[in-house]
Design a protein around this motif. Structure first.
Motif, mmCIF file in Angstrom:
data_model
loop_
_atom_site.group_PDB
_atom_site.id
_atom_site.type_symbol
_atom_site.label_atom_id
_atom_site.label_comp_id
_atom_site.label_asym_id
_atom_site.label_seq_id
_atom_site.Cartn_x
_atom_site.Cartn_y
_atom_site.Cartn_z
ATOM 1 N N ARG A 1 1.087 -6.398 3.301
ATOM 2 C CA ARG A 1 -0.024 -6.329 2.338
ATOM 3 C C ARG A 1 0.328 -5.441 1.151
ATOM 4 O O ARG A 1 0.022 -5.760 0.002
ATOM 5 C CB ARG A 1 -1.266 -5.779 3.024
ATOM 6 C CG ARG A 1 -2.063 -6.831 3.696
ATOM 7 C CD ARG A 1 -3.521 -6.396 3.785
ATOM 8 N NE ARG A 1 -4.275 -7.501 4.322
ATOM 9 C CZ ARG A 1 -4.765 -7.536 5.544
ATOM 10 N NH1 ARG A 1 -4.626 -6.509 6.338
ATOM 11 N NH2 ARG A 1 -5.429 -8.585 5.964
ATOM 12 N N GLN A 2 0.952 -4.315 1.442
ATOM 13 C CA GLN A 2 1.341 -3.402 0.366
ATOM 14 C C GLN A 2 2.362 -4.072 -0.546
ATOM 15 O O GLN A 2 2.245 -4.015 -1.769
ATOM 16 C CB GLN A 2 1.907 -2.116 0.948
ATOM 17 C CG GLN A 2 2.271 -1.095 -0.095
ATOM 18 C CD GLN A 2 2.827 0.188 0.515
ATOM 19 O OE1 GLN A 2 3.035 0.290 1.712
ATOM 20 N NE2 GLN A 2 3.080 1.164 -0.328
ATOM 21 N N TRP A 3 3.361 -4.714 0.028
ATOM 22 C CA TRP A 3 4.363 -5.424 -0.773
ATOM 23 C C TRP A 3 3.719 -6.521 -1.603
ATOM 24 O O TRP A 3 4.049 -6.703 -2.768
ATOM 25 C CB TRP A 3 5.433 -6.038 0.111
ATOM 26 C CG TRP A 3 6.318 -5.065 0.813
ATOM 27 C CD1 TRP A 3 6.609 -3.788 0.446
ATOM 28 C CD2 TRP A 3 7.051 -5.303 2.016
ATOM 29 N NE1 TRP A 3 7.468 -3.216 1.347
ATOM 30 C CE2 TRP A 3 7.763 -4.125 2.320
ATOM 31 C CE3 TRP A 3 7.174 -6.388 2.872
ATOM 32 C CZ2 TRP A 3 8.581 -4.018 3.428
ATOM 33 C CZ3 TRP A 3 7.985 -6.279 3.981
ATOM 34 C CH2 TRP A 3 8.685 -5.095 4.250
ATOM 35 N N ARG A 4 2.784 -7.246 -1.005
ATOM 36 C CA ARG A 4 2.106 -8.328 -1.712
ATOM 37 C C ARG A 4 1.359 -7.774 -2.918
ATOM 38 O O ARG A 4 1.437 -8.327 -4.019
ATOM 39 C CB ARG A 4 1.141 -9.050 -0.769
ATOM 40 C CG ARG A 4 0.428 -10.211 -1.411
ATOM 41 C CD ARG A 4 -0.629 -10.808 -0.462
ATOM 42 N NE ARG A 4 -1.467 -11.725 -1.178
ATOM 43 C CZ ARG A 4 -2.513 -11.355 -1.920
ATOM 44 N NH1 ARG A 4 -2.845 -10.092 -2.048
ATOM 45 N NH2 ARG A 4 -3.227 -12.263 -2.561
ATOM 46 N N GLY A 5 0.643 -6.686 -2.722
ATOM 47 C CA GLY A 5 -0.090 -6.070 -3.826
ATOM 48 C C GLY A 5 0.827 -5.602 -4.937
ATOM 49 O O GLY A 5 0.549 -5.816 -6.124
ATOM 50 N N GLN A 6 1.941 -4.981 -4.559
ATOM 51 C CA GLN A 6 2.892 -4.494 -5.560
ATOM 52 C C GLN A 6 3.526 -5.660 -6.320
ATOM 53 O O GLN A 6 3.642 -5.620 -7.550
ATOM 54 C CB GLN A 6 3.978 -3.659 -4.882
ATOM 55 C CG GLN A 6 3.485 -2.338 -4.364
ATOM 56 C CD GLN A 6 4.526 -1.625 -3.511
ATOM 57 O OE1 GLN A 6 5.245 -2.237 -2.728
ATOM 58 N NE2 GLN A 6 4.611 -0.309 -3.679
#
Length: 174
Positions: free
Chosen positions: A154-159
């Motif tokens: 999720r964090q990677w997707r947001g970034q």
């Protein structure tokens, strides 16, 4: 959004990011560990697919016809025309030192079966004709590999989504 050119195809990229989000949700809702792992892997692959789709957007924007756009291929094609893409420069930096490198490592972890670092009695039994089996459901227990969580994806997707949107803002024709 209205001033983007017709050939500027963001649909596939956005769809891949959406699928990644859906698989993260499914992973959280699933109580079964193997099914959770399958959903996390699908989320990672769709996330990376979104990155690849964005590379295709860039190649279309710069009128570079490539069967399989990559940072290197796009950069070479533009260099032949003495052009530089700020989008490619930024993505190369992220791929070398930032979260994009982590995403690529996660994709490799999903795509390639980890080879055990040490020979133990358990993994010697798994070796057939000098090769590891194609499918090994115990691979996670045998390796010290990075365990990828839903929160990481999720964090990677947001970034990545944030970077893609900021780069898209500069990819406008007047």
């Amino acid at each position: 959004m209205a001033n983007r050119v017709a050939r500027y195809q963001a649909d596939r990229t956005n769809q891949k990011f959406y699928f990644s989000r859906i698989y993260c949700q499914l992973a959280e809702e699933t109580p079964q560990a193997q099914l959770q792992t399958a959903h996390v892997e699908s989320a990672i692959l769709h996330l990376y697919g979104g990155y690849l789709a964005f590379l295709q957007e860039i190649s279309h924007y710069y009128h570079v016809n490539l069967a399989e756009p990559s940072l290197t291929n796009i950069e070479k094609a533009l260099a032949e025309r003495t052009q530089i893409s700020p989008e490619i420069v930024r993505l190369k930096k992220l791929l070398q030192t930032d979260f994009l490198a982590d995403i690529e490592q996660a994709v490799k972890q999903v795509d390639f079966k980890p080879v055990p670092k040490e020979k133990t009695e358990n993994n010697e039994k798994l070796v057939l004709n000098g090769k590891l089996p194609v499918v090994d459901v115990m691979a996670k227990a045998m390796t010290d590999g990075l365990v990828i969580s839903v929160d990481m994806v999720r964090q990677w997707r947001g970034q990545l989504l944030e970077v893609v949107e900021s780069l898209r803002e500069g990819m406008v024709e007047f």
